[in-house]
Design a protein around this motif. Structure first.
Motif, PDB file in Angstrom:
ATOM      1  N   PHE A   1       0.829  -1.196   0.000  1.00 30.53           N
ATOM      2  CA  PHE A   1       0.000   0.000   0.000  1.00 30.53           C
ATOM      3  C   PHE A   1       0.871   1.257   0.000  1.00 30.53           C
ATOM      4  CE2 PHE A   1      -2.449  -3.470   1.830  1.00 30.53           C
ATOM      5  CZ  PHE A   1      -3.445  -3.545   0.856  1.00 30.53           C
TER       6      PHE A   1
ATOM      7  N   ASP B   1      -4.919   5.059   1.764  1.00 29.55           N
ATOM      8  CA  ASP B   1      -5.451   4.053   0.841  1.00 29.55           C
ATOM      9  C   ASP B   1      -6.975   4.096   0.809  1.00 29.55           C
ATOM     10  OD1 ASP B   1      -2.826   2.765   0.225  1.00 29.55           O
ATOM     11  OD2 ASP B   1      -2.901   2.365   2.383  1.00 29.55           O
TER      12      ASP B   1
ATOM     13  N   PHE C   1      -1.914  -0.907   5.040  1.00 31.59           N
ATOM     14  CA  PHE C   1      -3.113  -0.164   4.667  1.00 31.59           C
ATOM     15  C   PHE C   1      -3.314   0.982   5.653  1.00 31.59           C
ATOM     16  CE2 PHE C   1      -7.622   0.759   4.656  1.00 31.59           C
ATOM     17  CZ  PHE C   1      -7.890   0.839   3.305  1.00 31.59           C
TER      18      PHE C   1
END
Length: 105
Positions: free
Chosen positions: A42, A51, A47
């Motif tokens: 990511f 994102d 994450f």
């Protein structure tokens, strides 16, 4: 390129401004991942809120068949493989509310 999960996947002619926006987004994604993404696929490795913010953009790129560079495609693929992204997509597709003027856009 509006957000519409029900729209059939097909390319549209992009304006010069839209192409410039796509290029800028690809640049941002590549730069973030190159600087911070060594710990995962990511933008900042794991994450994050960044994102989540770009999730609708990933869908727009897919829906409007917007080609992206390999560095950006890696990110798009990682997002689309994320279980939470898939759940969000399923929930969106289950939505029955339609706004006719946007359905064919």
């Amino acid at each position: 390129c509006g957000m519409n999960l029900h729209r059939p996947i097909k390319a549209v002619a992009l304006s010069n401004d839209a192409r410039a926006n796509v290029a800028r987004i690809e640049e941002i994604w590549a730069d973030c991942h190159a600087r911070y993404g060594r710990q995962g696929p990511f933008l900042f490795g794991a994450f994050s809120a960044a994102d989540a913010m770009y999730a609708p953009v990933v869908h727009r790129f897919r829906t409007y068949a917007i080609p992206v560079k390999a560095e950006a495609q890696h990110y798009v693929d990682a997002m689309m493989a994320l279980p939470a992204f898939q759940e969000w997509t399923r929930d969106g597709l289950a939505e029955t509310l339609r706004i006719d003027r946007f359905e064919d856009a």
